[in-house]
Design a protein around this motif. Sequence first.
Motif: not given
Length: 255
Positions: A8, A11-12, A45, A48
């Motif tokens: 990934a 990410t947050p 990605e 997201k």
Amino acid sequence: MSPLSLPAVVTPALLASIRGHPHLPKYTWYFIAGVTLSVINRPDEIPKVFRYAINNGAGQTDSKPQHDEQLQIARKFREALVKAAPIGGLPKAINALFSLKSVTPQSLLDEPLGYSPTARSAEVYDLPSSQILQRGQTFFDRIYGKVSKRVMGQMDRSGTEDLGLTARLMYGYLLSNTSVLTAAESSFVLMAGLIPQDVNPQLKGHLKGALNNGATVEEVKAVREVVIRICEACGMTTLEGLAGGWGWRGEVANL
């Protein structure tokens, strides 16, 4: 053989760092991230980023957007990926746009023969090409300033005049259309598409071009910093002194 599963990227923590950058131009973080991911070939990605934007808003603080704001986010995201196509390659833009579409609610899509926020279809089929090409030339001249004639002349004398013609078409029909993205936002798209490709000669012109299109020095540096941050999260690094790998052969061009 099944496709390789990649780690990934989004990410947050990464989203928070780019969205909250104090000098990043307002309401741009999500499409700058999307273009970077497209050119780096991580369209997987992109969902997201889009989901986060339409659920939390395009600003620096959380605020559930209403339908009109969600539609603007979707349209700006799509337009950024379209404008990145001549920079990063049409195949990557195709994959990115279909990845984006896979998570876009039907009410946020613009379908063929319906309303077009860019009116490009009308520009292609109904308006004189000379009008669109002149608009593109004006846009090109503003980006490159006093060296615009020299830059276009170099492309015309590259061994085939078709390179210059390609640039004129690209600037006329794609980049100079500012119906959805402003001139400055279009420059940010170009920066996000160039930085991952390690093409400093072209990037230098577009860093200055962003200033000519109305961005501030702080904004340009912030966009550069955010794009590099995303690239590094994807595994890129500076290759200076290294035998091989994936990344930049030297420092990324700066103002």
